[in-house]
Design an enzyme around this catalytic site. Structure first.
Site, mmCIF file in Angstrom:
data_model
loop_
_atom_site.group_PDB
_atom_site.id
_atom_site.type_symbol
_atom_site.label_atom_id
_atom_site.label_comp_id
_atom_site.label_asym_id
_atom_site.label_seq_id
_atom_site.Cartn_x
_atom_site.Cartn_y
_atom_site.Cartn_z
ATOM 1 N N PHE A 190 0.856 -1.185 0.000
ATOM 2 C CA PHE A 190 0.000 0.000 0.000
ATOM 3 C C PHE A 190 0.891 1.234 0.000
ATOM 4 O O PHE A 190 1.658 1.461 0.936
ATOM 5 C CB PHE A 190 -0.939 0.042 1.216
ATOM 6 C CG PHE A 190 -1.928 1.168 1.103
ATOM 7 C CD1 PHE A 190 -3.157 0.968 0.488
ATOM 8 C CD2 PHE A 190 -1.614 2.448 1.548
ATOM 9 C CE1 PHE A 190 -4.055 2.021 0.330
ATOM 10 C CE2 PHE A 190 -2.509 3.492 1.395
ATOM 11 C CZ PHE A 190 -3.728 3.282 0.793
ATOM 12 N N ASP A 296 9.318 3.100 1.681
ATOM 13 C CA ASP A 296 8.114 3.796 2.128
ATOM 14 C C ASP A 296 7.951 3.567 3.628
ATOM 15 O O ASP A 296 7.606 2.471 4.064
ATOM 16 C CB ASP A 296 6.912 3.247 1.344
ATOM 17 C CG ASP A 296 5.580 3.840 1.782
ATOM 18 O OD1 ASP A 296 5.506 4.357 2.913
ATOM 19 O OD2 ASP A 296 4.617 3.770 1.005
ATOM 20 N N LYS A 327 2.092 10.376 8.055
ATOM 21 C CA LYS A 327 1.366 9.848 9.232
ATOM 22 C C LYS A 327 1.855 10.427 10.568
ATOM 23 O O LYS A 327 1.575 11.581 10.852
ATOM 24 C CB LYS A 327 1.447 8.319 9.226
ATOM 25 C CG LYS A 327 0.501 7.705 8.160
ATOM 26 C CD LYS A 327 0.104 6.304 8.538
ATOM 27 C CE LYS A 327 -0.764 5.633 7.504
ATOM 28 N NZ LYS A 327 -2.126 5.467 7.970
ATOM 29 N N THR A 352 3.077 25.084 -5.715
ATOM 30 C CA THR A 352 2.828 26.374 -5.057
ATOM 31 C C THR A 352 3.391 26.384 -3.642
ATOM 32 O O THR A 352 4.180 27.265 -3.288
ATOM 33 C CB THR A 352 1.317 26.683 -4.997
ATOM 34 O OG1 THR A 352 0.823 26.776 -6.327
ATOM 35 C CG2 THR A 352 1.053 28.003 -4.271
#
Lengths: 472, 472
Positions: A190, A296, A327, A352
């Protein structure tokens, strides 16, 4: 002994459940009202964060739960942490909210300190950071950085100019300007739900259905037998089987593989651990093939495994290339160690806001609290205590504690129930008995308390758990 | 007359430039130091937000600039706005930072109010909102919603279950589970820099080079002649030419087009306006072909054009399907009007945080300030005043004010210089003379002051502008 006394002298002594079912009647009614404005179907209950404290989350019915899910593993220090509250009154925090800067064009004078505080707890070997806004965003930004790096090398280095054909074809979304590159990830992974991160995600169909994906491959992720020590040989064979699949995919995939993206523990996908051997071999393979190695750490990072970053257990040499986070750090982005991962021209990795400095300040404060309070020591101590209690339960109820995993990984612990129905039933019983716990994969329970979880909370949880399991 | 007196009684009376060049020596030195941690190549100067107030931004050299760029069009009310500062001490704001919830699973009791405040200023016809984290994120989430809606209709409605083939193929990133669908956008468009939003972006190669894109088409966006009134016929022809290209692409593109994504004024791409006629015809075309119509209001939204949402000028009937926002709203996401855009099952449009409630609270406060202070009236009044002054300059220096555009669109004004070099020179001169202004496209100047910009600021800016133009 722990920090709870310091942070939360008024923390609840135990869960307190006032309603027959969860969600209770007030939650139900207010969620129903909210449903006209927001998709409330996934809601467990309507939370009252004013009444939540430390390791306990309250709902609008007056229920108070011991929280071992902590906002899908994203609360580092517990609810209403007084040290984070203090940060809110600093001028730099206030300014970061009210004067949210476009940090690329108009960086604030405090930015160096803000980034420096994040880097104080960076993974070993990582000296730079690029900031984003969510776990998915962090992975997408890292994939962009990896692809740019890969193409720059292929082109002959950062000084080689883009070709005319690249400059025109990119405006048509075609190669060579928009190159056909793949990211290799793993089954049950995931990494987020946007379009590149979503193409890397492979845990459940519901995350991915009905929107386009890139034609990227998923290798197999090791599926170990537990306990690990007596199964060392079979697990090593499993590592080698999966490594061969990785090598085969790299050799045969229809488009070049620019990056490999992996969680050190697949979290959403079932708390599948990768061994030190597996993660090191992936480093060897990625180096051999010139592939960028991205770890990750969105769910595994920031302390819950007993190290600040879980992949540090693997002592990968040389260090992996990019490490993504989000997280528990509240902020998001990726760490890297080599200036070559900064694209050769400005405005290539850019947007931005270039991150959220208010959330970055919070990340720095969380890192500082972890260090100053030796929270990793606490997590390891409490994790060992919790694991041994679960092993004891496993002995008594082996059918409900299959593949107990996470030994020596702090409080980052999971196990399997016989099937999804019994897992869901257990989570429901736990919640009705005052413990908020999450699942992962089809039939696993995952524990994700905040770092302020202590032995006294373990005792409460394990008692409730045994009660619930005994009535399954 | 305006709100500046109320918000910023101590605002600077004029710009003040202390250094011979911008960035000055302190900025330069500190940016050099920062460059070890952050990509400072795009930095204009190192900002001192503590000393910035209202329409003025300060730097670390003591320079104070009148700001007509406002963090790439993302500051709505000016710097250090006292009303936004007040929000920071509310319990719900503090809790939203320190107890950042996973709003899908554990929504807070205040969420209905937080969303309700955003919906108070929603575009006409839009009754729901889904929250995200940035403009790119908003567009990607809207594209996901559009693709899910498109596939659900194709499948026969929300009650038809996914097929076995869809459930298996999606885990391989293949159709039918990961369908081959396209989003139609426009040349010179800017919708973000992630992988789906990046595939829709088509303004400059540097935004897109070296990472994969979906094979999605870009139609032509009208390029009008100015002033518009005497050019009405030729501009209508231009609209029809571009509409025909849209229809042709829909008819011939190799994969089905699920959504059409457009900015009412292409901002990054050169302040290219779309007429009311063009935007309505696109509604007709999208309805005819069952394509989801998404309006990107990331830069045009939240008041600067004189309406809360720029596409409201077009009075599109029936309302467009999804409207994305970010920037001046500080928060991000998309508005929609039809519950059918909520996917048929939970956890399809979902992620850990589902937005940032702290930033959503700020968005609600910004909307309230705009309404309570009638800031749209002010923007229209000041915009007209500014535009007439620029028309006067255009008469005197026609070569430096080509295609002056934005009449009747508040302060959302742009014009063209003869080439990129003269545009860049003008921006540099303006900055050295105390006015911070941005460019767009290759040779345009774009004005993006905050909504607190008033006639007195126009006078200062136009004087400086004339001085700079006269020495070009």
């Amino acid at each position: 002994m722990g920090v709870c006394e310091k942070y939360y002298p008024k923390e609840a002594a135990a869960p307190s459940i006032k309603t027959e079912v969860v969600p209770g009647p007030v939650s139900k009614r207010q969620l129903e009202e909210l449903s006209g404005r927001f998709d409330t179907r996934p809601a467990y209950f309507l939370a009252d964060y004013d009444k939540s404290l430390g390791n306990y989350i309250a709902d609008v019915d007056g229920n108070v739960f011991l929280d071992l899910y902590a906002q899908i593993a994203s609360i580092a220090l517990g609810y209403n942490n007084p040290k984070l509250m203090e940060v809110l009154s600093t001028p730099e925090f206030k300014s970061s909210i009210v004067n949210r800067p476009a940090m690329g064009n108009f960086p604030q004078k405090e930015l160096s300190t803000i980034i420096g505080n994040i880097l104080k707890v960076a993974p070993k070997g990582q000296t730079h950071v690029w900031s984003g806004l969510s776990g998915a965003d962090a992975n997408e930004l890292a994939i962009k950085a990896a692809c740019m790096y890969y193409m720059e090398k292929k082109r002959g280095g950062p000084k080689v100019e883009f070709s005319k054909e690249e400059l025109t074809s990119v405006m048509e979304n075609h190669a060579p300007g928009s190159p056909n590159l793949a990211v290799l990830s793993f089954k049950r992974a995931f990494h987020g739900r946007l379009f590149a991160s979503g193409s890397c995600t492979c845990s459940k169909p519901i995350h991915k259905l009905d929107f386009p994906a890139f034609d990227w491959p998923h290798a197999e992720f090791p599926y170990y037998s537990y306990p690990q020590d007596p199964n060392a040989d079979v697990n090593r064979e499993e590592d080698d089987r999966c490594l061969k699949i990785v090598e085969d995919l790299i050799a045969t995939w229809k488009i070049p593989i620019a990056a490999l993206l992996i969680e050190p523990i697949q979290s959403e996908g079932g708390d599948n651990h990768a061994s030190k051997y597996f993660l090191q071999k992936l480093r060897d393979i990625t180096l051999k093939h010139g592939i960028v190695y991205i770890i990750d750490e969105v769910q595994t990072g920031v302390g819950a495994t007993g190290k600040m970053w879980c992949h540090e257990y693997a002592e990968i040499e040389p260090a992996c290339d990019l490490v993504t986070f989000s997280k528990k750090f509240q902020s998001a982005g990726y760490f890297f160690h080599d200036e070559e991962f900064i694209p050769n021209k400005p405005y290539r990795q850019f947007n931005t806001w270039c991150g959220d400095p208010a959330r970055m300040i919070i990340a720095g404060a969380i890192g500082q609290e972890i260090q100053e309070n030796n929270l990793l020591d606490q997590v390891n101590r409490v994790g060992d205590y919790l694991f041994s209690k679960l092993e004891a339960l496993q002995t008594r109820y082996p059918q409900f504690f299959a593949r107990l995993r996470g030994k020596g990984r702090g409080t980052f612990i999971a196990w399997d129930l016989p099937d999804g129905a019994s897992r869901d039933l257990l989570l429901k019983k736990l919640r009705s008995s005052g413990c908020n716990v999450g699942g992962c994969s089809d039939q696993s329970v995952r524990l994700r308390p905040s770092l302020s979880f202590e032995e006294k909370h373990v005792d409460i949880f394990v008692n409730v758990l045994e009660e619930c399991v005994s009535t399954l």
